[in-house]
Design an enzyme around this catalytic site. Structure first.
Site, mmCIF file in Angstrom:
data_model
loop_
_atom_site.group_PDB
_atom_site.id
_atom_site.type_symbol
_atom_site.label_atom_id
_atom_site.label_comp_id
_atom_site.label_asym_id
_atom_site.label_seq_id
_atom_site.Cartn_x
_atom_site.Cartn_y
_atom_site.Cartn_z
ATOM 1 N N LYS A 153 92.919 -16.183 -1.646
ATOM 2 C CA LYS A 153 93.470 -16.558 -0.341
ATOM 3 C C LYS A 153 93.686 -18.062 -0.273
ATOM 4 C CE LYS A 153 92.422 -16.008 4.616
ATOM 5 N NZ LYS A 153 91.465 -15.420 5.574
ATOM 6 N N SER A 185 93.207 -12.555 8.882
ATOM 7 C CA SER A 185 93.998 -13.621 8.280
ATOM 8 C C SER A 185 94.185 -13.481 6.777
ATOM 9 C CB SER A 185 93.352 -14.976 8.591
ATOM 10 O OG SER A 185 92.053 -15.070 8.056
ATOM 11 N N SER A 244 88.800 -10.832 9.244
ATOM 12 C CA SER A 244 89.950 -11.202 8.425
ATOM 13 C C SER A 244 89.977 -10.597 7.038
ATOM 14 C CB SER A 244 90.029 -12.730 8.311
ATOM 15 O OG SER A 244 90.340 -13.295 9.558
#
Length: 467
Positions: A75, A149, A173
């Site tokens: 990420k 996210s 997330s």
């Protein structure tokens, strides 16, 4: 459907495929999938190939490593030396020259960093979109979100263009994108995995010990493998503790005490979501666990507390970091910045009062869950919504996040929890949340594995694309 990460590792170990061949395979899959999902935002193909050659050399010398030659995506809020780390923001343009601790550990284990994945600016939304890289789409339906996210990570995994990935989870997330995209994703106990090398710093804001790093993949065995590599203190993250990681494969599911619920006093789940939780409970009961429907303690304030913590400084920290120029941010990010949910204050007294309420909920939930080995609940009230539309269970205002109260509850409570596929609604995956007491990731993983064996786990690419 592509092999799982553990299957790829076994094939490399048997000499059926080299790390270089596997790297080329996934570089090609990213190139094919990315125009559709816009998930990978930074990639150095030459570095990928060089790392794969090094893995093959290590194997030829008889050296090992739990991830030797396996591509892994990261990420884009975790530093990877030589690649941008924007966290969806225009505020950071310098390229990190050092790896985050989790990336260091993956590389030492022989993992090959395949690329960085998209996210909403500073992880601020359950819709992955920003002004740097644009919007990421669901691997089944471009009109829908993969969540956030860690939405880029979920999209690339769901598109079968990465075998394993690393996300972060504050309010859900890792769990929400995993639920939306049919994956297994784990939020460990905060402190299980050090957050050193994340941007923004996960420990410098008012939420303190809420955000953590967790593995995402297409099977329980895959994420357990990655957790084993990245866990453990680093002497820099103040919340990372030397608590031994227990063996999830040694857990006897037949001896588990299991509670399950579908209503939390705030969101109202879809029929398919209810059916998925009931199905998961039935699977564990069939395996010999003692299963009972339960009522959670008062948790309806979890979303309020989570967002009040985010806005505890009135947004001053975020504004100082990224500014508030309209052209630099999405409309959703600006709305969150200009209109902090559930109030904000720069008063130390108000912040301490907020902490008192947060710790009150934490104690309440931990005392309740101590009566069970694992608890099953929805991850969210329904499947992936269309871009810009609110998730099921909330009013028309997307900025109201009560539909994610199921995950906010266990973020504020500080408990390990995971999403595992357990159902389908309108052709879209439905996950079930599995929660346990602090440091008992072994119980979470064991329950996930038992559910996965019966449901078939990750199957997203077997379903026809939606219009």
């Amino acid at each position: 459907m592509q092999p799982t990460a553990t299957e790829w590792l076994a094939r490399m170990g048997r000499g059926e495929i080299s790390a270089v061949e596997l790297a080329e395979h996934y570089l090609a899959r990213v190139a094919a999938a990315n125009p559709r999902v816009n998930a990978v935002v930074a990639l150095d193909a030459d570095a990928v190939r060089a790392a794969a050659r090094d893995a093959d050399d290590r194997r030829s010398r008889g050296e090992g490593g739990p991830l030797l030659g396996l591509p892994v995506t990261i990420k884009d809020c975790l530093d990877v030396a030589g690649l941008p780390c924007r966290a969806g923001s225009r505020a950071r343009e310098d390229v990190p020259q050092a790896d985050a601790v989790v990336v260091q550990r993956i590389k030492r284990a022989g993992g090959v960093i395949l690329g960085k994945t998209n996210m909403p600016e500073l992880g601020s939304s359950y819709e992955t979109d920003n002004k740097v890289y644009g919007r990421t789409s669901h691997p089944l339906d471009a009109a829908r979100t993969p969540g956030g996210s860690s939405g880029g990570e979920a999209a690339v995994l769901g598109a079968d263009a990465s075998p394993l990935g690393v996300g972060t989870d504050g309010g859900g997330s890792v769990r929400v994108p995993s639920h939306y995209c049919g994956l297994v994703g784990l939020r460990p106990t905060v402190g299980r995995v050090p957050a050193t090398g994340s941007w923004p710093d996960k420990r410098s804001g008012p939420t303190l010990d809420i955000t953590c790093i967790g593995p995402m993949g297409r099977s329980t065995a895959d994420i357990a493998l990655l957790l084993d590599v990245i866990h453990g203190p680093d002497l820099a993250d103040p919340f990372a503790h030397p608590v031994p990681l227990r063996d999830w494969s040694a857990v006897d599911v037949a001896g588990l005490r299991v509670g399950w619920y579908v209503e939390d006093g705030l969101a109202h789940p879809s029929d398919a979501t209810v059916a998925a939780v009931r199905r998961a409970a039935g699977i564990l009961e069939k395996a010999g666990a003692a299963v009972v429907q339960v009522e959670p303690p008062a948790v309806a304030e979890a979303t309020e507390l989570f967002f009040a913590a985010l806005a505890a400084d009135g947004g001053a920290g975020v504004r100082a970091l990224v500014g508030d120029a309209p052209d630099d941010h999405t409309e959703q990010f600006l709305d969150l910045l200009d209109n902090p949910r559930h109030g904000s204050s720069t008063s130390a007294g108000d912040y301490f009062a907020l902490l008192d309420r947060m710790f009150g909920l934490r104690s309440r939930v931990r005392r309740w869950i101590d009566g069970y080995d694992v608890v099953l609940a929805p991850v969210a009230a329904g499947p992936a919504p269309r871009h810009g539309e609110p998730p099921r269970g909330v009013a028309a205002d997307y900025g109201r996040y009560e539909g994610f109260n199921y995950t906010h509850t266990y973020s504020v409570a500080g408990l390990p929890s995971a999403s595992v596929p357990a159902g389908v609604e309108d052709g879209l995956p439905i996950g079930v949340q599995v929660i346990a007491q602090c440091w008992r990731e072994d119980l979470v993983l064991a329950a996930c594995a038992a559910i996965e064996r019966e449901t078939g786990g990750f199957q997203i690419v077997d379903r026809p694309a939606l219009s």
